[in-house]
Scaffold this motif. Structure first.
Motif, mmCIF file in Angstrom:
data_model
loop_
_atom_site.group_PDB
_atom_site.id
_atom_site.type_symbol
_atom_site.label_atom_id
_atom_site.label_comp_id
_atom_site.label_asym_id
_atom_site.label_seq_id
_atom_site.Cartn_x
_atom_site.Cartn_y
_atom_site.Cartn_z
ATOM 1 N N ALA A 285 0.929 3.876 -3.127
ATOM 2 C CA ALA A 285 0.542 5.266 -2.890
ATOM 3 C C ALA A 285 1.645 6.213 -3.366
ATOM 4 O O ALA A 285 1.372 7.211 -4.039
ATOM 5 C CB ALA A 285 0.247 5.477 -1.413
ATOM 6 N N CYS A 286 2.894 5.861 -3.046
ATOM 7 C CA CYS A 286 4.016 6.703 -3.496
ATOM 8 C C CYS A 286 4.070 6.747 -5.017
ATOM 9 O O CYS A 286 4.254 7.816 -5.617
ATOM 10 C CB CYS A 286 5.346 6.146 -3.002
ATOM 11 S SG CYS A 286 5.674 6.497 -1.296
ATOM 12 N N TRP B 248 -8.563 11.733 -9.445
ATOM 13 C CA TRP B 248 -8.626 10.481 -8.701
ATOM 14 C C TRP B 248 -9.557 9.483 -9.395
ATOM 15 O O TRP B 248 -9.273 8.300 -9.479
ATOM 16 C CB TRP B 248 -9.045 10.746 -7.254
ATOM 17 C CG TRP B 248 -9.274 9.486 -6.490
ATOM 18 C CD1 TRP B 248 -10.423 9.087 -5.902
ATOM 19 C CD2 TRP B 248 -8.326 8.428 -6.269
ATOM 20 N NE1 TRP B 248 -10.257 7.855 -5.329
ATOM 21 C CE2 TRP B 248 -8.985 7.425 -5.539
ATOM 22 C CE3 TRP B 248 -6.985 8.219 -6.640
ATOM 23 C CZ2 TRP B 248 -8.361 6.248 -5.147
ATOM 24 C CZ3 TRP B 248 -6.361 7.045 -6.262
ATOM 25 C CH2 TRP B 248 -7.037 6.073 -5.521
ATOM 26 N N ARG C 32 -8.536 5.799 -10.590
ATOM 27 C CA ARG C 32 -9.226 4.630 -10.064
ATOM 28 C C ARG C 32 -9.914 3.837 -11.184
ATOM 29 O O ARG C 32 -9.828 2.613 -11.234
ATOM 30 C CB ARG C 32 -10.263 5.089 -9.032
ATOM 31 C CG ARG C 32 -10.941 3.984 -8.266
ATOM 32 C CD ARG C 32 -11.661 4.568 -7.044
ATOM 33 N NE ARG C 32 -12.520 5.690 -7.386
ATOM 34 C CZ ARG C 32 -13.763 5.548 -7.849
ATOM 35 N NH1 ARG C 32 -14.285 4.366 -8.004
ATOM 36 N NH2 ARG C 32 -14.485 6.613 -8.146
ATOM 37 N N ILE D 91 1.702 6.228 -7.238
ATOM 38 C CA ILE D 91 0.589 6.994 -7.812
ATOM 39 C C ILE D 91 0.868 8.486 -7.653
ATOM 40 O O ILE D 91 0.702 9.270 -8.585
ATOM 41 C CB ILE D 91 -0.740 6.627 -7.130
ATOM 42 C CG1 ILE D 91 -1.177 5.223 -7.559
ATOM 43 C CG2 ILE D 91 -1.817 7.638 -7.477
ATOM 44 C CD1 ILE D 91 -2.416 4.721 -6.848
ATOM 45 N N PHE D 92 1.338 8.854 -6.460
ATOM 46 C CA PHE D 92 1.639 10.271 -6.246
ATOM 47 C C PHE D 92 2.710 10.748 -7.226
ATOM 48 O O PHE D 92 2.536 11.761 -7.911
ATOM 49 C CB PHE D 92 2.100 10.503 -4.804
ATOM 50 C CG PHE D 92 2.592 11.905 -4.573
ATOM 51 C CD1 PHE D 92 1.683 12.946 -4.475
ATOM 52 C CD2 PHE D 92 3.949 12.181 -4.508
ATOM 53 C CE1 PHE D 92 2.125 14.246 -4.299
ATOM 54 C CE2 PHE D 92 4.397 13.479 -4.327
ATOM 55 C CZ PHE D 92 3.484 14.512 -4.212
ATOM 56 N N PRO E 82 0.816 -1.216 0.000
ATOM 57 C CA PRO E 82 0.000 0.000 0.000
ATOM 58 C C PRO E 82 0.851 1.269 0.000
ATOM 59 O O PRO E 82 0.588 2.201 -0.762
ATOM 60 C CB PRO E 82 -0.806 -0.105 1.293
ATOM 61 C CG PRO E 82 -0.723 -1.527 1.713
ATOM 62 C CD PRO E 82 0.558 -2.070 1.165
ATOM 63 N N LEU E 83 1.905 1.267 0.828
ATOM 64 C CA LEU E 83 2.779 2.444 0.883
ATOM 65 C C LEU E 83 3.416 2.699 -0.472
ATOM 66 O O LEU E 83 3.437 3.824 -0.979
ATOM 67 C CB LEU E 83 3.894 2.203 1.904
ATOM 68 C CG LEU E 83 3.642 2.665 3.332
ATOM 69 C CD1 LEU E 83 4.849 2.330 4.197
ATOM 70 C CD2 LEU E 83 3.400 4.159 3.335
#
Ligand SMILES: Nc1ncnc2c1ncn2[C@@H]1O[C@H](COP(=O)(O)OP(=O)(O)OP(=O)(O)O)[C@@H](O)[C@H]1O
Ligand SMILES: [Mg+2]
Lengths: 255, 293
Positions: free
Chosen positions: B94-95, B191, B195, B97-98, B90-91
């Motif tokens: 998230a990184c 977003w 998604r 995607i950012f 998950p971390l």
């Protein structure tokens, strides 16, 4: 030329700069409601740029500066409190190359409605069917809605993209050279489709094909290096242009 | 053509270069092949003697008494790897995607190489930080010895971040810009575009990132030894000490002889099979079901 009530989109003194490049120069023009307006002109004259100003897709490009006024039903679309996502729901856009998402045929259309908050299958099904019917694709795909949209022919993919835009419930549909990747048969289908769309939507189409503009539009705008040279009823622009540059372009001697 | 004097030297040089490359490539492959052969030759006799099932499913590891069961280490590797994935995936996503979809181009041009640099830090450094910071922290706040599944999972979860970030970043960047613009033109927010279209389109690459991260977690040894406690017991909780397959080999190789040494090689065979399976799955997913050539 029109009364206010007939005007869907009105542009006044629009200037656009890509960094140092002055791409649109003092554009003033209006697009009538429920009609098809064609944008013609040589490559690089700013047709796509003008189109992207109408649904604010230029916002995504860095270093763009826009001056002037664009109104939709009399409301300034560049006002600070405008919700861009809602604006793009009202003004849908179809690109030059068909952009079928790597999802099922059903999801390709349904995602447009999902974006605007329709989520349960009972509401989505009729939207998907209605949109696909409207573009004349329903009978061809109704038995394989679950299969990947990437297997459709390019022409069908472009119809699918139009269906997707219809599924958002737009008022205006922008088409940027929608037929340039298509064969003549698919092109004719799209042109027929545009005549259907015109009854409900305001349609603006960029095209490089003089025949297409002459055949499929009610009004024509001729642009040259960022400026509008001529604007009028399509028949007039093609048969009795006022500007000599328009004449040489439409007869194929320029661009 | 054959007799063309101008062409002759060119052809000759090309032939030499080509032959050299073939020899270099073949010898590299040969060395790898020999290593695998060696491991199998050393490890398989004892597996045959004890029985593959009893070796893999045996819950007791007592080399001094000639009892060789690696089930605790298999469970150890599974727990620690799963934990690392729960923390790292998950971390990392998230990184990625950012960095790929939201950060300004200039920021991601600096941050992505910085993240990749993290992969170059020796694992003993990660292990050391885990040992002096994480282990006492867990002992103080959660109880138990501190050396635990949790400590190993956290250290590994951080160590696989660079792999997951950099491969899934590339997967996001490989999604055509037209998909994003197409969604935004429909009135989607950023977003929603991510998604509904970008994530599904990047899925094969993301799965590959996860599996490669998993491979790294299974294979990592040094940092795990330093924080996991290394007890040869199936862990009763995430706060209990644990030993992984790789740790088992590294810890005992120094003094093992005879059957014991063979049993460590057999552990290597099990590891080899696990990692080969992981890599194969990664390839399958990366190419969307077709095996990569
Ligand atoms: N993102 C951009 N950044 C900088 N300059 C741009 C950008 N997009 C377009 N331009 C420039 O703006 C001018 C108008 O481009 P535009 O794409 O609107 O032309 P067009 O009439 O649509 O041409 P075509 O018929 O080839 O599609 C060109 O000079 C082009 O180089
Ligand atoms: Mg264009």
């Amino acid at each position: 030329m029109f009364s206010n009530k007939d005007i869907k989109i009105d542009i006044k003194n629009l200037d656009l700069y890509y960094g140092p490049v002055h791409a649109l120069k003092g554009i003033t023009v209006s697009f009538p409601r429920n009609a098809i307006t064609a944008l013609i002109g040589p490559s690089g004259c700013g047709k796509s740029t003008l189109l992207r100003c109408l649904n604010r897709m230029n916002d995504l490009i860095e270093n763009v500066k826009i001056e002037g006024m664009v109104t939709l039903d009399g409301e300034d679309i560049y006002a600070p409190d405008v919700d861009v996502t809602h604006l793009r729901k009202r003004i849908g856009m179809v690109f030059q190359r068909p952009v079928a998402f790597p999802l099922s045929i059903y999801e390709n259309v349904a995602c447009a409605a999902r974006v605007h908050g329709v989520n349960d299958k009972r509401s989505l099904d009729p939207i998907v069917e209605e949109s696909l019917r409207r573009v004349g694709l329903w009978d061809e795909v109704k038995d394989r809605l679950g299969s990947s949209a990437l297997n459709l022919s390019l022409g069908q993919q472009q119809q699918l993209c139009i269906a997707r835009v219809i599924a958002t419930g737009p008022e205006v549909i922008l088409l940027d050279e929608p037929c340039s990747a298509l064969d003549p048969a698919s092109t004719l289908r799209i042109e027929d489709l545009m005549r259907e769309l015109e009854k409900r939507y305001t349609v603006i189409i960029v095209t490089h094909s003089m025949q297409q503009a002459a055949r499929a539009s009610d009004y024509t705008i001729f642009m040259l290096s960022g400026e509008i040279i001529e604007y009028g009823i399509t028949d007039d622009v093609f048969t009795s242009p006022r500007d000599s540059r328009t004449e040489s372009y439409v007869t194929g001697r320029l661009g | 053509m054959e007799g063309d004097p101008m062409r002759y030297p060119m052809r000759y040089r090309e032939a030499v270069i080509e032959k050299t490359l073939v020899i270099v490539a073949l010898s590299a492959i040969a060395v790898l092949g020999l290593i695998i052969l060696f491991i199998f030759k050393e490890g398989s006799p004892i597996m045959a003697r004890i029985g593959v099932i009893r070796f893999i499913a045996g819950a007791k590891w007592a080399p001094s008494r000639g009892v060789f069961g690696i089930l605790p280490m298999i469970w150890g590797s599974i727990w620690v790897t799963l934990g690392a994935l729960i923390i790292g995936v998950p971390l990392g996503l998230a990184c990625a995607i950012f960095l790929a979809e939201m950060a300004p181009a200039r920021a991601s041009a600096i941050l992505k190489p910085a993240v990749e640099l993290l992969a170059g830090i020796p694992s003993v450094v990660y292990g050391f930080i885990g040992l002096v910071v994480l282990v006492p922290f867990i002992r103080r706040w959660f109880g138990g010895p501190g050396f635990s599944v949790l400590a190993a999972a956290i250290v590994l979860g951080i160590m696989i971040l660079p792999t997951i970030i950099s491969i899934s970043f590339d997967a996001f960047k490989a999604v055509p810009v037209a998909y994003r613009d197409g969604m935004l033109a429909l009135g989607a927010t950023r977003w929603q575009a991510i998604r509904m279209v970008i994530l599904p389109a990047a899925r094969p690459g993301i799965v590959a990132a996860v599996i490669l991260g998993m491979g790294r977690a299974v294979g990592e040894t040094m940092a795990v030894i330093m924080v996991a406690g290394n007890a040869t017991k199936i862990p009763s909780s995430i706060l209990a000490p644990v030993r992984t397959l790789t740790s088992n080999i590294a810890l005992e190789m120094g003094y093992a002889a005879g059957e014991h040494r063979e049993a460590l090689f057999a552990t290597g065979i099990v590891l080899f099979v696990v990692i080969a399976l992981l890599n194969l799955t990664a390839r399958l997913f990366a190419t969307g079901g077709r095996v990569a050539r």
